[in-house]
Design an enzyme around this catalytic site. Structure first.
Site: not given
Ligand code: AMP
Length: 729
Positions: A129, A131, A133, A255, A343, A437, A440, A455, A460
């Protein structure tokens, strides 16, 4: 047709005759509606249109309104009931609800197939079957009527969610007769098990709606979206108001039976058929496999079709078909030996890396972020992933223009796995960390003790915004409603420079700020969508109502405890846990300011790096000023540590997994922390103990692999009572 107007002449004068006819008609309608529901949900073979079905429902509703004494709980009109109350009642499962063992790849699946075959001593047949989720559910029917629905919970006890499950349209409120099997016993009491899930389309719709509603709030705060359909399904099942659950479009696939011998079926394949006959929605993608090769083929096919399904699956469940052989194989403490969950490997997709942008964090750290063409991975579209730091960019060797491989770590957070060398453009250069940076323009420095580039400018703007956002965040001062857009506007308007300025804001200042409503593009025509992308900004003012709410939230945040203030200040390396440790050991910010490196490092969990950044923080005059302003504003800068427990568990790290009976995970962690212990979410060689509740999964396996000692709930109780770890063998 008879009269359904209860106040009319006829019904008062000729009540009894009308009532008998109405009762008869109601019964016919109910049977007919149930039959069509069965054809639609269980057999997927509707024979009338939705409109005709709705019309039957409407007639029944009218009839029951006119003759309320005809209403019975199993009537299809009675799915949505009233408010549930503060908590869901706890219920004990008649038979334990087990988890499943996992096979992480085909080799592990083969090992399980071989093991079961050898235990039984003959080739076996299997039912495979998908699985689903979603979230597990147990439905109890008494005399054929739905009496109770419970979540799995710990497997021993779950929560009573009957009122909410009744709203799920494919759950029959009453069972049908099975035509092919002996079902004499099912009329007394029978427990059916399966999965409640949210179809992908409903999930998208729900998140779009949450986004729309959040945009309406106009405060720029991030909408709290559901991460995936599984979370959305379990969240929807645990609503206090069944009307909300009813609006969420949940569905089920059933199930299993707590006790399959109740049905006279010999194995899983027959049981699925029985379930369908008595009215349940059974997943049609199933296979009866007479050879192990057929099992493998089913698993491989499931991987390739998973994205085409209208619901999420995370694997395949392979079950030994025969109930007699299932009994022979039995159970481990956690799972049946006769079933395995294969899985799926994490899904990976390729995309083209268009740019690597740099984000400036609250402490000035520059983080490279990959931007690539949008791709659909494991159910959602992603276009960005953090690359963490320059070392990571080098290690993965990703360059702009590369075809990169993208996946979702833990099926949630997008991650770049690497690149495909053969597809690299000739002119793709190594990426470089910018020297200045991006926010700035100040010079960027590399940390001497870590891989980070930073920085260091106090001015800034990117850092300032991040600092302000951090202050209002949920783990810090938790000022709901002060979202990024409002903060940006406050800074732009010159009203806020540092976190203390929030406390000087007036309602008038807040209400005249410009904000913007986002309009969700899905609600518009295709041409408009094309023009504006996902959203359209509609500028607006915050307004008095929202402003006064924001003002109140800001005032309330003054009551947040000292440890949160410490965390909110955003001192480098001082996360939530360290802030709590510090607050527990230095009961006021003034004590902390006076603390020497030695005193700081004497606190378990505070090393020299943290100690140094704390000292540096207090050496900066701006920070001292800020603290004084916060004091003036009335924030909590101290706490009473006199009733504190001895720190007997200091230095120990606990990981909690599975479901505990007495405590939630948060409660258990908080109790351990009182004694100075640390709590972590993942097991490593550094973990001192793993506390395993029911249905503990991969963390327990990992603990065993690494030789980390494990404790059960009884031992946890003893620790919480005494602060000492008992001797364990
Ligand atoms: P896990 O929670 O990963 O240990 O997986 C076990 C859970 O898978 C069960 O408790 C069920 O809720 C769920 N599940 C989903 N589909 C099926 C299926 N077809 N058969 C059995 N369990 C399933």
């Amino acid at each position: 047709m008879f009269n359904t107007d209860a106040d009319s002449e006829t019904s008062t004068t000729n009540g009894s005759g009308d009532c008998a006819a109405a009762a008869q008609r109601a019964q016919i309608l109910r049977d007919e509606i149930d039959r069509h529901s069965y054809l639609y949900y269980a057999l997927d073979e509707p024979v009338i249109s939705d409109a005709a079905f709705d019309s039957l429902m409407q007639e029944l509703r009218d009839l029951e309104r006119a003759f309320p004494n005809l209403i019975v709980p199993e009537s299809p009109t009675q799915r949505v009931g009233g408010y549930i109350g503060a908590t869901f009642e706890s219920v004990e499962h008649a038979e334990k609800m087990y988890s499943l063992d996992n096979a992480m790849d085909l080799a592990e699946l083969d090992a399980w197939l071989k093991r079961t075959r050898q235990t039984i001593g003959q080739p076996l047949t299997y039912t495979c079957e998908l699985k689903i989720d979603g979230t597990s559910i147990a439905l109890t029917y008494e005399d054929g009527l739905l009496a109770r629905a419970a979540t799995r919970g710990s497997g021993i006890t779950g929560e009573d969610v009957t009122a909410n499950v009744r709203t799920i349209r494919d759950v029959p409120l009453r069972l049908r007769q099975s035509v092919s099997h002996d079902d004499a016993t099912y009329r007394e009491r029978i427990e059916i098990r399966g999965e409640v899930y949210m179809p992908k389309s409903s999930f998208d719709r729900l998140n779009a709606q949450i986004e729309m509603e959040s945009a309406k709030k106009a405060d720029g705060s991030q909408p709290r979206l559901f991460a995936n359909p599984r979370n959305a399904a379990s969240g929807s099942l645990r609503q206090k108001d069944p009307r909300i659950t009813a609006s969420r479009d949940l569905a089920t696939f059933m199930y299993a039976l707590a006790n399959p011998s109740d049905t006279g079926t010999a194995g899983q394949w027959q049981l699925l058929e029985w379930l369908r006959q008595v009215g349940f929605h059974v997943n049609p993608n199933i296979a009866y496999c007479s050879t192990e090769q057929e099992v493998r083929t089913f698993c491989e096919q499931a991987i390739s079709t998973r994205n085409d399904l209208p619901y999420d699956i995370d694997g395949v469940v392979v079950k030994v078909d025969s109930f007699a052989l299932q009994r022979q194989l039995g159970y481990t403490a956690k799972a049946p030996r006769w079933a395995i969950a294969y899985k799926f490997p994490p899904e990976e997709k390729t995309s083209v890396l268009r740019s690597i942008v740099v984000q400036v964090g609250r402490t000035g750290v520059l983080t490279p972020v990959a931007e690539f063409d949008p791709v659909l991975v494991a159910g959602s579209t992603v276009a960005r992933a953090t690359l963490h730091n320059l070392d990571e960019v080098r290690r993965k060797d990703v360059r702009v223009g590369d075809t990169v491989v993208v996946r979702k770590a833990g099926d949630v957070i997008p991650e770049i796995v690497g690149h495909i060398e053969a597809l690299r453009p000739l002119d793709a250069d190594e990426w470089q960390m910018p020297k200045k940076c991006p926010s700035c323009g100040s010079v960027v420095f590399k940390d001497f003790d870590s891989v980070a580039y930073r920085c260091v400018s106090a001015e800034c703007p990117a850092q300032r915004l991040e600092r302000l956002e951090h202050w209002v965040s949920r783990s810090a001062m938790d000022i709901d409603g002060l979202g990024p857009r409002i903060i940006e506007n406050l800074v732009e308007a010159g009203l806020v420079r540092d976190v203390a300025d929030f406390y000087a804001l007036t309602i008038e200042q807040l209400s005249s700020l410009e904000t913007g409503q986002l309009k969700y593009a899905r609600q518009m025509g295709p041409q408009r969508r094309e023009e504006i992308g996902d959203y359209e900004q509609v500028p607006e003012l915050v307004g008095d109502l929202v402003a006064s709410k924001l003002y109140d939230q800001i005032q309330v945040s003054k009551r947040q405890p000292y440890s949160r203030v410490l965390f909110g200040l955003g001192i480098r390396n001082v996360g939530k846990t360290v802030a709590e440790l510090i607050a527990n050991n230095f009961s006021s910010i003034d004590d902390l300011r006076q603390a020497s490196e030695e005193q700081l490092t004497s606190v378990e969990g505070v090393g020299p790096v943290i100690a140094r950044t704390i000292i540096e923080f207090f050496q900066t005059s701006d920070n001292i000023e800020l603290i004084e302003e916060l004091r003036q504003a009335g924030l909590q800068l101290e706490q009473d540590n006199s009733g504190r427990k001895p720190q007997t568990l200091a230095g120990l790290t606990f990981v909690l997994t599975g479901t505990l009976e007495k405590y939630s995970r948060d409660q258990a962690e908080a109790l351990l922390k009182q004694y100075g212990a640390r709590a972590s979410g993942s097991v490593s060689a550094k973990t001192s103990y793993v506390v395993a509740g029911d249905n503990a999964g991969s963390k327990l396996t990992k603990a065993r692999e690494l030789g980390v000692p494990t404790l059960d709930e009884v031992q946890l109780d003893a620790i919480i009572a005494s602060g000492e770890v008992p001797q364990i063998s």
